[in-house]
Enzyme design. Sequence first.
Site, PDB file in Angstrom:
ATOM      1  N   SER A  95      56.555  79.190 -12.838  1.00  0.00           N
ATOM      2  CA  SER A  95      57.338  78.152 -12.170  1.00  0.00           C
ATOM      3  C   SER A  95      57.208  78.378 -10.668  1.00  0.00           C
ATOM      4  O   SER A  95      56.684  79.408 -10.235  1.00  0.00           O
ATOM      5  CB  SER A  95      58.808  78.183 -12.603  1.00  0.00           C
ATOM      6  OG  SER A  95      59.428  79.389 -12.180  1.00  0.00           O
ATOM      7  N   LEU A 109      65.091  79.490 -12.364  1.00  0.00           N
ATOM      8  CA  LEU A 109      64.950  78.280 -11.553  1.00  0.00           C
ATOM      9  C   LEU A 109      63.491  77.917 -11.315  1.00  0.00           C
ATOM     10  O   LEU A 109      62.621  78.777 -11.236  1.00  0.00           O
ATOM     11  CB  LEU A 109      65.649  78.467 -10.201  1.00  0.00           C
ATOM     12  CG  LEU A 109      67.162  78.676 -10.240  1.00  0.00           C
ATOM     13  CD1 LEU A 109      67.697  78.829  -8.820  1.00  0.00           C
ATOM     14  CD2 LEU A 109      67.861  77.527 -10.959  1.00  0.00           C
ATOM     15  N   HIS A 120      56.297  84.198 -15.032  1.00  0.00           N
ATOM     16  CA  HIS A 120      57.391  84.770 -15.817  1.00  0.00           C
ATOM     17  C   HIS A 120      56.898  85.698 -16.917  1.00  0.00           C
ATOM     18  O   HIS A 120      57.488  86.752 -17.163  1.00  0.00           O
ATOM     19  CB  HIS A 120      58.212  83.647 -16.474  1.00  0.00           C
ATOM     20  CG  HIS A 120      58.975  82.816 -15.510  1.00  0.00           C
ATOM     21  ND1 HIS A 120      60.263  83.108 -15.126  1.00  0.00           N
ATOM     22  CD2 HIS A 120      58.625  81.688 -14.831  1.00  0.00           C
ATOM     23  CE1 HIS A 120      60.686  82.195 -14.268  1.00  0.00           C
ATOM     24  NE2 HIS A 120      59.717  81.326 -14.069  1.00  0.00           N
ATOM     25  N   LEU A 122      53.280  86.866 -19.484  1.00  0.00           N
ATOM     26  CA  LEU A 122      51.943  86.816 -20.076  1.00  0.00           C
ATOM     27  C   LEU A 122      52.060  87.583 -21.390  1.00  0.00           C
ATOM     28  O   LEU A 122      52.525  88.711 -21.399  1.00  0.00           O
ATOM     29  CB  LEU A 122      50.907  87.462 -19.160  1.00  0.00           C
ATOM     30  CG  LEU A 122      49.436  87.479 -19.624  1.00  0.00           C
ATOM     31  CD1 LEU A 122      48.521  87.749 -18.436  1.00  0.00           C
ATOM     32  CD2 LEU A 122      49.145  88.496 -20.708  1.00  0.00           C
ATOM     33  N   TYR A 166      47.687  94.900 -13.630  1.00  0.00           N
ATOM     34  CA  TYR A 166      47.722  93.766 -12.707  1.00  0.00           C
ATOM     35  C   TYR A 166      46.915  94.031 -11.441  1.00  0.00           C
ATOM     36  O   TYR A 166      46.380  93.096 -10.836  1.00  0.00           O
ATOM     37  CB  TYR A 166      49.169  93.393 -12.383  1.00  0.00           C
ATOM     38  CG  TYR A 166      49.847  92.694 -13.542  1.00  0.00           C
ATOM     39  CD1 TYR A 166      49.427  91.439 -13.963  1.00  0.00           C
ATOM     40  CD2 TYR A 166      50.886  93.299 -14.244  1.00  0.00           C
ATOM     41  CE1 TYR A 166      50.026  90.797 -15.038  1.00  0.00           C
ATOM     42  CE2 TYR A 166      51.486  92.665 -15.318  1.00  0.00           C
ATOM     43  CZ  TYR A 166      51.048  91.417 -15.714  1.00  0.00           C
ATOM     44  OH  TYR A 166      51.636  90.789 -16.787  1.00  0.00           O
TER      45      TYR A 166
END
Length: 205
Positions: A95, A109, A120, A122, A166
């Site tokens: 988002s 939000l 948010h 994976l 990451y």
Amino acid sequence: MSALSALPFLKPVHLRSPRSSPGGQRRHTLPASEFRCLSPEDAVSVFEIEREAFISVSGDCPLHLDEIRHFLNLCPELSLGWFEEGRLVAFIIGSLWDQERLSQAALTLHKAQGSAVHIHVLAVHRTVRQQGKGSILMWRYLQHLRCLPCARRALLMCEPFLVPFYQKCGFEPLGPCEVTVGDLAFVEMQHPVRGHAFMRRNSGC
């Protein structure tokens, strides 16, 4: 049909030849592998994968079913699913966020005027883990973001043991995240996303 479905990297990727009937004629089959943005109709499949992946590790999910539906209704273009023969095997949901760093509010939000994409979650289905699908999907997702005019960078928070994964995907640590979930603490990471105009000139978006 969403304009995003016409982007080159979201077209179906055929990994093996279509099956043929005994007479040699091709039968209609689902694509062996395809990437596409998720829709609210995918929410249950998403939650089933997420629940299995996270509850066994942390006892909770980053997104519950109603939150998944919420984001897939508000900003489906910030999601990406990997489907094999029509079955969801991995996904990312994001988002928009409008601040430099993530806060507790970022968990629920979607800031439509924001330029940071908050990733948010994976998750990869348990039957296809340890095959590199997570890093492939993240690479596809970042390519997807580069064709969205709103996206300037990607943000995520992860537990410390996931930082090397990451980093291999190109993210850099920003330090401890102010968000906590129960007793869990997180590292915040970011990845730059190049501007829409640059990518349109250089990659056919």
